[in-house]
Scaffold this active site. Structure first.
Site, PDB file in Angstrom:
ATOM      1  N   HIS A 125     -22.122  16.931  -6.283  1.00  0.00           N
ATOM      2  CA  HIS A 125     -21.953  17.767  -7.488  1.00  0.00           C
ATOM      3  C   HIS A 125     -21.412  16.601  -8.491  1.00  0.00           C
ATOM      4  O   HIS A 125     -21.217  15.519  -8.285  1.00  0.00           O
ATOM      5  CB  HIS A 125     -20.853  18.773  -7.752  1.00  0.00           C
ATOM      6  CG  HIS A 125     -19.201  18.231  -7.523  1.00  0.00           C
ATOM      7  ND1 HIS A 125     -18.935  17.717  -6.227  1.00  0.00           N
ATOM      8  CD2 HIS A 125     -18.416  17.849  -8.442  1.00  0.00           C
ATOM      9  CE1 HIS A 125     -17.423  17.409  -6.335  1.00  0.00           C
ATOM     10  NE2 HIS A 125     -17.627  17.310  -7.729  1.00  0.00           N
ATOM     11  N   HIS A 176     -21.161  11.347 -12.475  1.00  0.00           N
ATOM     12  CA  HIS A 176     -21.504  10.368 -11.292  1.00  0.00           C
ATOM     13  C   HIS A 176     -21.521  11.434 -10.289  1.00  0.00           C
ATOM     14  O   HIS A 176     -20.996  12.528 -10.298  1.00  0.00           O
ATOM     15  CB  HIS A 176     -20.583   9.444 -10.791  1.00  0.00           C
ATOM     16  CG  HIS A 176     -19.290   9.914 -10.557  1.00  0.00           C
ATOM     17  ND1 HIS A 176     -18.371  10.176 -11.507  1.00  0.00           N
ATOM     18  CD2 HIS A 176     -18.535  10.339  -9.395  1.00  0.00           C
ATOM     19  CE1 HIS A 176     -17.275  10.618 -11.080  1.00  0.00           C
ATOM     20  NE2 HIS A 176     -17.408  10.592  -9.707  1.00  0.00           N
TER      21      HIS A 176
END
Length: 179
Positions: free
Chosen positions: A121, A37
């Site tokens: 990220h 995620h």
């Protein structure tokens, strides 16, 4: 008390492509692809009343506009003592706006400001005892990073268990993004 955070889910086909980077790095605890995620805002451990306020506050951001996400490179956090390997997100004004909106509504709900700078990220592995040299060698051997793109259809409120780290993450609530 649930540990909460908001984020964007990674589509299965993008998760599969990222999972091909797994392996060959000592000290790496690889995150399962279904737990990939992009964190928008870490909330932390909250009581039920605060969790309800978070859900209501985030509802105001439903139907924010969709935008593309592009993963473009591998990177690490921790400098000389790497602690995480990640796939980095190409700079995106739309992503920054959505994250800033999360920050605003959650502060209005009474949460303290997020102290860390937003660095979008996808965490691929947690590292323990891995040298910077080993990580540099791994990244060089991983070959060229082919960019991966997707358009998220929603953002979600995730919960996690404190003792696990790296998942499993549960979707507590989802909020659609408008096309």
């Amino acid at each position: 008390m649930p540990r909460l955070f908001t984020g964007l889910e990674i589509p299965a086909e993008v998760g599969f492509a990222l999972s091909l980077k797994r392996g060959g790095l000592s000290g790496a605890r690889w995150i399962d692809p279904e737990n990939y995620h992009i964190t928008l805002r870490f909330i932390g451990d909250v009581d039920g009343k605060t969790a309800d306020e978070v859900v209501d506050s985030l509802d105001r951001l439903s139907n924010s506009l969709q935008f593309p996400i592009r993963l473009t490179h591998l990177g690490t956090f921790g400098g000389d003592k790497p602690r995480a390997l990640y796939a980095g997100v190409e700079p995106s004004e739309a992503l920054n706006r959505l994250q800033a909106a999360h920050e605003r509504v959650l502060q209005r709900a009474g949460l303290p400001p997020e102290g860390r700078k937003f660095v979008p990220h996808v965490s691929l592995a947690r590292l323990r005892g891995t040298s910077a040299e080993e990580v540099a060698r791994f990244m060089a051997e991983a070959a060229r990073f082919e960019p991966l793109s997707f358009v998220p259809a929603r953002f979600v409120l995730f919960s996690s268990r404190d003792s696990v780290g790296g998942g499993p993450y549960l979707v507590e609530q989802s909020y659609p993004l408008a096309a």
